[in-house]
Design a protein around this motif. Structure first.
Motif, PDB file in Angstrom:
ATOM      1  N   ALA A   1       0.824  -1.207   0.000  1.00 61.08           N
ATOM      2  CA  ALA A   1       0.000   0.000   0.000  1.00 61.08           C
ATOM      3  C   ALA A   1       0.862   1.262   0.000  1.00 61.08           C
ATOM      4  N   GLY A   2       2.188   1.077  -0.043  1.00 61.41           N
ATOM      5  CA  GLY A   2       3.089   2.228  -0.090  1.00 61.41           C
ATOM      6  C   GLY A   2       3.360   2.877   1.253  1.00 61.41           C
ATOM      7  N   ILE A   3       3.129   2.152   2.334  1.00 60.80           N
ATOM      8  CA  ILE A   3       3.354   2.669   3.684  1.00 60.80           C
ATOM      9  C   ILE A   3       4.588   1.986   4.264  1.00 60.80           C
TER      10      ILE A   3
ATOM     11  N   GLY B   1      -9.027   0.367   4.738  1.00 59.79           N
ATOM     12  CA  GLY B   1      -9.000   1.795   4.426  1.00 59.79           C
ATOM     13  C   GLY B   1      -7.825   2.178   3.543  1.00 59.79           C
ATOM     14  N   LEU B   2      -6.652   1.617   3.835  1.00 58.29           N
ATOM     15  CA  LEU B   2      -5.470   1.896   3.007  1.00 58.29           C
ATOM     16  C   LEU B   2      -5.680   1.502   1.557  1.00 58.29           C
ATOM     17  N   TYR B   3      -6.422   0.433   1.350  1.00 57.59           N
ATOM     18  CA  TYR B   3      -6.655  -0.075  -0.002  1.00 57.59           C
ATOM     19  C   TYR B   3      -7.939   0.473  -0.625  1.00 57.59           C
TER      20      TYR B   3
ATOM     21  N   THR C   1     -18.815  -4.134   3.709  1.00 56.26           N
ATOM     22  CA  THR C   1     -17.570  -4.884   3.893  1.00 56.26           C
ATOM     23  C   THR C   1     -17.109  -4.817   5.340  1.00 56.26           C
ATOM     24  N   THR C   2     -17.237  -3.656   5.951  1.00 57.32           N
ATOM     25  CA  THR C   2     -16.871  -3.525   7.360  1.00 57.32           C
ATOM     26  C   THR C   2     -17.725  -4.441   8.216  1.00 57.32           C
ATOM     27  N   LYS C   3     -19.018  -4.448   7.972  1.00 62.87           N
ATOM     28  CA  LYS C   3     -19.928  -5.323   8.718  1.00 62.87           C
ATOM     29  C   LYS C   3     -19.583  -6.786   8.465  1.00 62.87           C
TER      30      LYS C   3
END
Length: 134
Positions: A33-35, A68-70, A77-79
């Protein structure tokens, strides 16, 4: 085995510095993710031990940071992620409850938390694949 699960196992094997569950999940995916590792480590620092208060398990908060990063930030999706975890763990999501029940069954903490990390890394990878993010 996937590179993400391999990475999670590498992270969980590091003794010093300690990586909490949120950091372990997050850092299994951060590079793609570039982090940078250092930033991901800092980002997840306060989410271990259920936000350092026995609250929501770090594997859940770490997984949500990855999504979130992606760019996977929809409510469904969270649920789905939280429901997946609840189904696997008798409806529990809080670190304190998960650790208590594990101890009551004679389980050791590290292997228990390692298993939670690996389970969540595999599920997050599945979600990212389904969403065309990896």
């Amino acid at each position: 085995m996937s590179k993400y699960l391999d990475r999670a196992k590498e992270i969980r094997a590091i003794v010093e510095p300690h990586h909490n569950c949120a950091q372990s999940v997050l850092m299994s995916f951060n590079k793609d993710a570039g982090i940078a590792d250092e930033l991901a480590y800092k980002m997840g620092a306060c989410f271990g031990l259920g936000m350092k208060s026995g609250g929501t398990c770090g594997v859940i908060t770490g997984a949500l940071m990855v999504l979130g990063l992606y760019g996977v930030d929809d409510n469904a999706t969270t649920k789905r992620l939280v429901d997946f975890f609840k189904e696997k763990h008798d409806g529990m999501v809080n670190c304190a409850d998960l650790l208590r029940v594990n101890a009551e069954h004679g389980g050791e903490r590290k292997p228990h938390c390692d298993a939670l990390v690996y389970e969540m890394v595999e599920f997050v990878e599945q979600i990212l694949i389904e969403n065309g993010k990896i």
